[in-house]
Design a protein around this motif. Sequence first.
Motif, PDB file in Angstrom:
ATOM      1  N   LEU A   1      41.949  29.399 -45.268  1.00 14.60           N
ATOM      2  CA  LEU A   1      40.848  28.484 -44.935  1.00 14.60           C
ATOM      3  C   LEU A   1      40.167  27.965 -46.203  1.00 14.60           C
ATOM      4  O   LEU A   1      39.824  26.781 -46.297  1.00 14.60           O
ATOM      5  N   ASP A   2      39.978  28.867 -47.193  1.00 14.69           N
ATOM      6  CA  ASP A   2      39.391  28.442 -48.477  1.00 14.69           C
ATOM      7  C   ASP A   2      40.223  27.333 -49.105  1.00 14.69           C
ATOM      8  O   ASP A   2      39.703  26.366 -49.638  1.00 14.69           O
TER       9      ASP A   2
ATOM     10  N   ARG B   1      40.345  32.157 -35.035  1.00 15.85           N
ATOM     11  CA  ARG B   1      39.314  33.196 -35.093  1.00 15.85           C
ATOM     12  C   ARG B   1      39.940  34.595 -34.925  1.00 15.85           C
ATOM     13  O   ARG B   1      39.572  35.542 -35.619  1.00 15.85           O
TER      14      ARG B   1
ATOM     15  N   GLU C   1      41.196  34.102 -44.620  1.00 14.44           N
ATOM     16  CA  GLU C   1      40.145  33.489 -45.450  1.00 14.44           C
ATOM     17  C   GLU C   1      40.732  32.731 -46.634  1.00 14.44           C
ATOM     18  O   GLU C   1      40.250  31.652 -46.986  1.00 14.44           O
ATOM     19  N   THR C   2      41.787  33.292 -47.228  1.00 15.82           N
ATOM     20  CA  THR C   2      42.440  32.599 -48.341  1.00 15.82           C
ATOM     21  C   THR C   2      42.978  31.246 -47.882  1.00 15.82           C
ATOM     22  O   THR C   2      42.828  30.231 -48.575  1.00 15.82           O
TER      23      THR C   2
ATOM     24  N   HIS D   1      33.771  25.015 -44.189  1.00 19.34           N
ATOM     25  CA  HIS D   1      34.373  24.306 -45.319  1.00 19.34           C
ATOM     26  C   HIS D   1      34.285  22.791 -45.104  1.00 19.34           C
ATOM     27  O   HIS D   1      34.128  22.337 -43.975  1.00 19.34           O
TER      28      HIS D   1
ATOM     29  N   HIS E   1      34.657  26.853 -40.023  1.00 21.51           N
ATOM     30  CA  HIS E   1      34.186  28.026 -40.762  1.00 21.51           C
ATOM     31  C   HIS E   1      33.391  27.635 -42.005  1.00 21.51           C
ATOM     32  O   HIS E   1      33.299  28.397 -42.964  1.00 21.51           O
TER      33      HIS E   1
ATOM     34  N   SER F   1      39.367  24.639 -40.868  1.00 17.78           N
ATOM     35  CA  SER F   1      38.508  25.241 -41.898  1.00 17.78           C
ATOM     36  C   SER F   1      37.071  24.725 -41.763  1.00 17.78           C
ATOM     37  O   SER F   1      36.119  25.435 -42.094  1.00 17.78           O
TER      38      SER F   1
ATOM     39  N   PRO G   1      41.746  39.380 -42.083  1.00 15.98           N
ATOM     40  CA  PRO G   1      40.663  38.595 -42.689  1.00 15.98           C
ATOM     41  C   PRO G   1      41.003  38.041 -44.067  1.00 15.98           C
ATOM     42  O   PRO G   1      40.739  36.879 -44.351  1.00 15.98           O
ATOM     43  N   GLU G   2      41.631  38.883 -44.894  1.00 21.01           N
ATOM     44  CA  GLU G   2      41.855  38.426 -46.265  1.00 21.01           C
ATOM     45  C   GLU G   2      42.808  37.237 -46.319  1.00 21.01           C
ATOM     46  O   GLU G   2      42.536  36.227 -46.966  1.00 21.01           O
TER      47      GLU G   2
ATOM     48  N   LEU H   1      41.543  35.591 -38.099  1.00 24.24           N
ATOM     49  CA  LEU H   1      40.495  36.005 -39.057  1.00 24.24           C
ATOM     50  C   LEU H   1      40.082  37.453 -38.828  1.00 24.24           C
ATOM     51  O   LEU H   1      39.783  38.182 -39.776  1.00 24.24           O
ATOM     52  N   GLU H   2      40.066  37.851 -37.574  1.00 25.35           N
ATOM     53  CA  GLU H   2      39.668  39.231 -37.278  1.00 25.35           C
ATOM     54  C   GLU H   2      40.780  40.221 -37.609  1.00 25.35           C
ATOM     55  O   GLU H   2      40.535  41.305 -38.114  1.00 25.35           O
TER      56      GLU H   2
END
Length: 311
Positions: A205-206, A191, A202-203, A24, A22, A19, A198-199, A194-195
């Motif tokens: 990684l957040d 990566r 991203e959740t 974080h 990206h 993370s 994505p949703e 992520l492509e």
Amino acid sequence: AVAGHGRSHAKLILFGEHSVVHGHPAIAVPVHAIGAEADAVPVGGALSVSSDDAAITAREGWQDVPVMAIAATLRRLGLPEEGVHASIRSRVPAGRGFGSSAAVAGAIVAAVADLHGAELDRQTRFELVQEAERVAHGNPSGLDARTTVADRAVAFQRGAVREFDIALQGSFVVADTGVHGSTRRAVADVRALLEREPERAETLLDRLGAIAVDAERALRVGDAQATGGMMDESQRILRELGVSSVEIEALVTAATGAGALGAKLSGGGQGGCIVALIGDGDDATAVTEALRAAGAAGIWSVPPAPHPSGT
Ligand code: PMV
């Protein structure tokens, strides 16, 4: 001077690997007990390096980062990029998530500065190590490079850093899967996810980033239960991101089954090392034996609070 001398050390990522790439936050600790040293001597001609570690020199292109570290330091000092040989003595296991290449680069930067009687501050040494690392590793977050020049625990986000003290008692046990993990490939896999999704990615990684924030608080106040719980959750997320492996899962299960408060991979994953937290007064031997039985190729005990050693 006849020779310049420099030293640096291993690092261990506790929270936020992947993370951090990206944007974080992440947390890592310097491991001063596992060191790398370098001597820089004047020689005629081109820059060159040698190392006493066969595991390092066995890698194709192993000279790239060390030579870049000499060159970057000379450039910063306003000197021509020639006429220096660096000999490296590293105890940092290569390709195991201990940050061996950053540690070696850190020792070289310090040695070349020492050879020329220059004092470089921490930020400058970080920038030079990062510059050298970029050559071989594409686009590292800088977490390795920054922890290599740190005395205390590091909270890192987008190049900005805060060093802090860990109050946690007990110990970290680091165990090697024996499998070489390619950080570059693991980063590329995340990566790609992520492509593709994505949703979901991203959740995940957040959440890793949010854990790193909470974990800093738990480490500062010494809350071992909370820290262990966040290690377990991080591991589940890292697995979902696709950077765990059968070998990592086996070691993590062995550690928690033998009483560790939490366990997760550390570093790029897909191989490399895991880190487990042993509570104060808990039986580290039981965990160590379980890890060995589960196939650990190497085991190290790391105190939670870094002990800088006279540098
Ligand atoms: O594999 P290591 O120990 O170099 O750690 C990599 C950490 C990552 O977050 C996956 C990559 C990075 O550049 O920070």
